[in-house]
Scaffold this active site. Structure first.
Site, PDB file in Angstrom:
ATOM      1  N   ASP A 522       0.865  -1.176   0.000  1.00 10.88           N
ATOM      2  CA  ASP A 522       0.000   0.000   0.000  1.00 10.88           C
ATOM      3  C   ASP A 522       0.908   1.234   0.000  1.00 10.88           C
ATOM      4  O   ASP A 522       2.106   1.127   0.286  1.00 10.88           O
ATOM      5  CB  ASP A 522      -0.893  -0.047   1.250  1.00 10.88           C
ATOM      6  N   THR A 524       0.039   4.860   1.422  1.00  7.51           N
ATOM      7  CA  THR A 524      -0.034   5.690   2.623  1.00  7.51           C
ATOM      8  C   THR A 524       0.201   4.871   3.880  1.00  7.51           C
ATOM      9  O   THR A 524      -0.502   3.899   4.139  1.00  7.51           O
ATOM     10  CB  THR A 524      -1.410   6.383   2.713  1.00  7.51           C
ATOM     11  N   ASP A 723      -1.603  -1.074   6.001  1.00 13.97           N
ATOM     12  CA  ASP A 723      -1.786  -0.600   7.383  1.00 13.97           C
ATOM     13  C   ASP A 723      -3.195  -0.101   7.664  1.00 13.97           C
ATOM     14  O   ASP A 723      -3.499   0.309   8.778  1.00 13.97           O
ATOM     15  CB  ASP A 723      -0.787   0.513   7.698  1.00 13.97           C
TER      16      ASP A 723
END
Length: 836
Positions: A522, A524, A723
Site C-alpha cells: 500500500d 499511505t 496498514d
C-alpha cells in the site's frame, strides 16, 4: 449401528490418530474412523453406547478432546475444563510436547506426551507483571505483595525466592537420575570390559559367574529407578500403538537385560555359542545400562536446551517493570504495575523502563525502543507521542497518561504472539510426521531381519552376533531428532524475529514467506510515513475564502479517523480555525467523506467523490489539482451542495527506508507492486521515485482483493503489506499478510506477520528470517535422517563382510543421543542470525 459425532480439540494428524485409537478401544466399538478436516468421528458399534462413555475414554487418555452430537457446539464448561490453568511462578501450569505431536495441544500437568513419549515442557508464565512477594526472615508466615516492615517484629521484609518452573524441576530430576545411572553403570562397564584384559585380575577374586551376579545387582537401580520411565513409555506406546523412539529403546535395552537375567538363571538352556570359556552365558548388562544411561544423558541435554529455545520469551518478560511512579494530586507514589489503571498519570524518570502504553503529557525525551523494534537508534518523543511498555527512557524525566495496561500493552501482545507462534506447526513438519509414522515399524522389521540373517549366515557365535546387531539397529534408529527438527527451528526463529521487531503469527507464515515471489504494498503509511501535512488550500471562485474552505474541510474531517483527515484538522487548529459540528457524517470507502455543516451538505474527496456528489469538475479545476498530484501530493476536492468550491493538497513523505527496502527485495527476485487508492498522477510520482515498474491507482478495497486473487490464479505466491482498514480484505486473502505495527487493529488482525516499527525494511528482515529458518529446518532434517540412514545398515552389519566393522549398541546409543543434541545445537544458531 453407525453414529457420526463431532470431535472438538483436534489440530493435526497426531490428534486424529490418538482420538481414533482411543475410540476404537472402547468396549462394544467394532470400528472407529476419524476425519481431521471435518472434525468428525464415525463409530460402528454392536449396540448403542452412551456419548458419555466416549467422553470418559477421551478424558482418560489426556482429556484434551470433547465429543458431541453433530451440529452441537461443545459445552462451555467442557471447553473451560480444557483451558490452560494459569498459575503464579516462573511457569504457568500449562504443558506441551516439544515435538508438537498434537499441534498446539496443551496439558494441565507434567508428564509424557501420549503420542511420542517425550517429557512435556512447561510454558512460560506470560504475565508481564509477574508479582514479587515479600516475607519476614523471622516470621515466614507473613507474606506481603509489597516491600515494607513485618507487622509482628518490625523487620524489613525480604523478597521470597520464586519457585522453580516445572522446566527446571524436570531438568534437576533427570540430572539426579543421570548421576545415579552413571554411578551404577560405570562399575558394570569396568567389570564387562575387564574381560578384554589377558589374565583378568577380577577373576582371581571370584569367577565370572559371580561377577555376572554383581553386574545384575548393579543394573537394578539403573533399570528400575533411573531409566524406568523409558520402559513405561515403551509399554504405553505399544499398548496405544503410538510407536516412537521409546518403543525402540525399550525393546532394545529390555531384550538385552532380560536375555542376560535369563542366561544367568538358566544357563543350560542356551547352546555353547552363547557361553564363555568358563561355561557362563555371556551377559549384556553393560550394553543395556550404558544404552539407557546414554539415552538419559540425551534427555538431560535436551531438557537444558529447551530453556534456551524459549529464551526470546524470557528476555521479553524481563523487559516488563514491576513498579511505576504514579502522580496523584501533584504527589508521587510508587505503585505496583497491577495497580495502574487507564487514565492514570505516571512519571518516568531518566533510565527507567516505561511501565505501560500511553502518551506523553509533559516533557520531551528520547526512548530506546530497540528491544521491541530492533532499531538501535533512540527515538525522539514529545508531547502527544506514544510510548510503549518495556522501552527505556533517555536522560529526561516526563509525565505520561496510561492508555493500555496489563495484557493490552504492546509488550504483552508481543509476548503472547511469540509464544503462540513458537508452538505452531510448519507445513514441512508433515514430512517428519509421515516419516516417523512408518519409521518405527520398519525399523523393528529390519531388526528382526538382521537377527535372522546373522543367525543363518553369520560366523560363530552366530546367535550372539544376531542379538547384538539387532539391538544396535533398534537403538541407532530412534527418530527423536526427526521430531525435534522443525519445532526447535521455529521456536528459535520466531524469537529472533520478535527481538528484531518482526512478529510472526504462526510457523506457516514463516514457511510461506520463503516462497513469496510477488509483494503488494500500500502507499499511505506503508511506503510513506503516514504522517501527512497540508501543503495547500486552494479556492475556486470568490464565494468562499481560503480560511472558509479550511474551516469546512477541518469541520467535516473532524469526524474521520483517516490520517489525511487528521492532517487537515491539525492544520486547521494550528491556523486557529473554529471547528464546527458535523451532522450525518458518512465515509464513502475509497472515495471520501460527506456530512452536513451549518445546514449545508458537504462532500470531500477524490474525483470519484465529486461524481458521487454530482458536482462537476471543470478542466481548469482538474488541471490545478493534477499539478500537485504529479508532485506526489494527494488532492481532495470540496463541494458545497453540488458545487466544487476548493481543494486541499496534502503531502506525505516517502519513508527513508522504503527505496532501499524495495531495491533489496527486487534483488531477491521478488516482484514489488504498489496498490493505492490515490489518483494516477500521485501514484505515478511515488512509483517513479521508487523505481517501481508496476503499480495500480484509484484502487478500492474490493479492487485490491480481486487483484490478489488474479495473481494467485497465475500461480504467484503473494504477500500483501498494508496498514489500513481498506487493506484488510487483501491482507486476509493473500498468501502472507503483512501489517504495519503503526496501522489499524483491523489490518493487524487480518495479517499473519506484523512489523512493529512499520517500515518496509521489516519485510526484508522477515524474508531473510524465513529463508534462514527454512534452511535451518532442512539442515536439521538432514542431521536427523543421516544418522538413521547411515546408522541402520552399519548397525545391521553391512560393512562386516568387507571391513570387519560392527557397530556396538553402546556406540549406537551415543550416536542416537547426539543426533538430538546436534539438531538442538543447530537450531540455537538462529538466535544470533543476522536478518538485516
Amino acid at each position: 449401528m453407525k453414529h457420526i459425532y463431532h470431535i472438538h480439540g483436534m489440530s493435526c494428524n497426531g490428534c486424529r490418530s490418538h482420538v481414533e485409537k482411543t475410540l476404537s478401544n472402547v468396549e462394544g466399538v467394532t470400528n472407529a474412523t476419524v476425519d481431521l478436516e471435518k472434525a468428525e468421528a464415525t463409530i460402528e458399534m454392536a449396540s448403542h453406547i452412551p456419548l458419555g462413555t466416549f467422553q470418559n475414554a477421551l478424558e482418560k487418555e489426556g482429556g484434551s478432546y470433547t465429543i458431541h452430537s453433530p451440529g452441537e457446539a461443545p459445552k462451555s464448561e467442557d471447553v473451560a475444563k480444557h483451558k490452560k490453568a494459569k498459575k503464579s511462578g516462573k511457569g504457568n501450569g500449562t504443558f506441551y510436547c516439544p515435538m508438537h505431536c498434537e499441534g498446539d495441544k496443551t496439558y494441565d500437568a507434567p508428564g509424557d506426551c501420549p503420542v511420542c513419549g517425550m517429557d512435556l515442557v512447561e510454558e512460560q508464565n506470560l504475565s508481564t507483571t509477574a508479582s514479587e512477594q515479600f516475607t519476614c526472615p523471622m516470621h515466614p508466615e507473613v507474606v506481603k505483595d509489597e516491600a515494607g516492615s513485618c507487622p509482628i517484629c518490625g523487620m524489613d521484609l525480604v523478597p521470597m525466592e520464586a519457585d522453580s518452573s516445572a522446566e527446571e524441576k524436570t531438568y534437576k530430576k533427570l540430572l539426579k537420575k543421570f548421576r545415579i545411572a552413571i554411578a551404577f553403570t560405570l562399575p558394570i562397564f569396568i567389570i564387562a570390559m575387564s574381560e578384554m584384559i589377558a589374565n583378568n585380575p577380577l577373576y582371581e577374586i571370584m569367577p565370572q559367574r559371580n561377577w555376572n551376579w554383581v553386574q545384575f545387582a548393579l543394573s537394578i537401580p539403573v533399570v528400575f529407578y533411573a531409566t524406568r520411565m523409558f520402559f513405561e513409555r515403551a509399554y504405553r506406546s505399544i499398548k496405544t500403538w503410538n510407536l516412537n523412539m521409546f518403543t525402540l529403546i525399550g525393546i532394545g535395552a529390555g531384550v538385552a537385560w532380560v536375555f542376560s537375567v535369563f542366561g544367568m538363571l538358566s544357563p543350560d538352556f542356551f547352546p555353547a555359542q552363547f557361553k564363555t570359556e568358563s561355561g557362563a552365558v555371556h551377559v549384556y548388562f553393560e550394553a543395556a545400562t550404558v544404552i539407557l544411561t546414554l539415552v538419559l544423558m540425551g534427555q538431560v541435554l535436551e531438557a537444558r536446551a529447551h530453556s534456551k529455545t524459549n529464551s526470546a520469551v524470557k528476555e521479553l518478560l524481563k523487559l516488563a517493570p514491576n513498579i511505576a511512579i504514579k502522580v496523584v494530586d501533584g504527589n508521587e507514589e510508587e505503585v505496583s504495575i497491577d495497580a495502574i489503571e487507564k487514565g492514570d498519570i505516571l512519571r518516568v524518570k531518566p533510565g527507567d523502563k516505561i511501565p505501560v502504553d500511553g502518551k506523553i503529557t509533559e516533557g520531551d525525551t528520547t526512548v530506546d525502543e530497540s528491544m521491541i523494534s530492533g532499531e538501535p537508534i533512540p527515538v525522539q518523543k514529545e508531547i502527544g507521542d506514544s510510548v510503549s511498555s518495556g522501552t527505556i527512557n533517555g536522560n529526561t524525566s516526563f509525565l505520561m497518561q496510561a492508555e493500555k495496561v496489563g495484557s493490552d500493552t504492546l509488550l504483552s501482545q508481543i509476548i503472547h504472539l511469540v509464544n503462540d507462534a513458537s508452538r505452531s506447526r510448519a507445513p514441512i513438519q508433515k514430512l517428519a510426521d509421515t516419516v516417523s509414522s512408518y519409521f518405527v515399524p520398519v525399523v523393528v522389521i529390519i531388526s528382526l531381519i538382521t537377527f535372522a540373517a546373522w543367525a543363518i549366515w553369520g560366523p560363530e557365535p552366530a546367535y550372539v552376533y544376531a542379538l547384538v546387531n539387532a539391538i544396535a539397529v533398534l537403538i541407532i534408529a530412534c527418530p527423536c531428532a526427526l521430531g525435534l527438527a522443525t519445532p526447535m527451528s521455529v521456536m528459535v526463529g520466531v524469537g529472533n524475529g520478535a527481538q528484531n521487531g518482526v512478529l510472526i503469527e504462526n510457523a506457516e507464515a514463516l514457511e510461506k514467506m520463503d516462497k513469496v515471489d510477488t509483494l503488494i504494498v500500500d502507499k499511505t503509511g506503508t511506503i510513506t510515513e503516514g504522517k501527512p501535512t497540508v501543503e495547500k488550500i486552494g479556492v475556486f471562485g470568490t464565494e468562499y475564502s481560503e480560511n472558509q474552505v479550511l474551516q469546512l474541510v477541518a469541520s467535516l474531517n473532524n469526524s474521520s479517523e483517516h490520517p489525511l483527515a487528521e492532517a487537515t484538522v491539525k492544520y486547521g487548529k494550528e491556523q486557529q480555525i473554529e471547528i464546527s459540528k458535523t451532522e450525518n457524517f458518512n465515509a464513502v470507502t475509497g472515495k471520501g467523506v460527506e456530512g452536513t455543516v451549518h445546514g449545508k451538505k458537504l462532500y470531500l474527496g477524490n474525483a470519484k467523490m465529486m461524481e458521487y456528489a454530482k458536482a462537476a469538475l471543470s478542466s481548469d479545476m482538474k488541471a490545478e489539482g493534477q499539478d500537485y498530484q504529479k508532485q506526489g501530493k494527494t488532492v481532495s476536492y470540496l463541494s458545497v451542495e453540488e458545487k466544487v468550491v476548493g481543494y486541499v493538497a496534502i503531502g506525505d513523505r516517502i519513508k527513508s527506508t522504503s527505496a532501499k527496502a524495495i531495491k533489496a527485495l527486487q534483488d531477491k527476485g521478488i516482484e514489488v507492486m504498489m496498490f493505492t487508492g490515490d489518483n494516477q498522477n500521485t501514484a505515478q510520482a511515488v512509483a517513479s521515485e521508487l523505481h517501481l515498474t508496476d503499480f495500480k491507482a484509484e484502487m478500492l478495497p474490493e479492487n485490491k482483493l480481486e487483484e490478489v486473487k488474479k495473481l494467485q490464479e497465475q500461480g504467484k505466491v503473494v504477500a500483501m503489506a498494508g496498514d489500513g482498514i481498506n487493506d484488510a480484505p487483501a491482507l486476509a486473502k493473500s498468501d502472507v499478510g503483512i501489517a504495519m505495527g503503526t496501522g489499524t487493529d483491523v489490518a493487524i488482525e487480518s495479517a499473519m506477520i506484523t512489523l512493529v516499527k512499520g517500515d518496509l525494511h521489516g519485510i526484508v528482515k522477515v524474508r531473510n528470517l524465513s529463508h534462514k529458518v527454512m534452511q535451518n529446518i532442512k539442515q536439521n532434517l538432514f542431521f536427523a535422517l543421516i544418522y538413521n540412514t547411515l546408522g541402520v545398515p552399519i548397525a545391521a552389519g553391512i560393512l562386516f563382510p568387507f571391513f570387519g566393522i560392527l557397530l556396538s549398541p553402546m556406540i549406537a546409543a551415543l550416536a542416537m543421543s547426539f543426533s538430538s543434541v546436534s539438531v538442538i545445537g543447530n537450531s540455537l544458531r538462529l538466535r544470533g542470525a543476522d536478518i538485516y
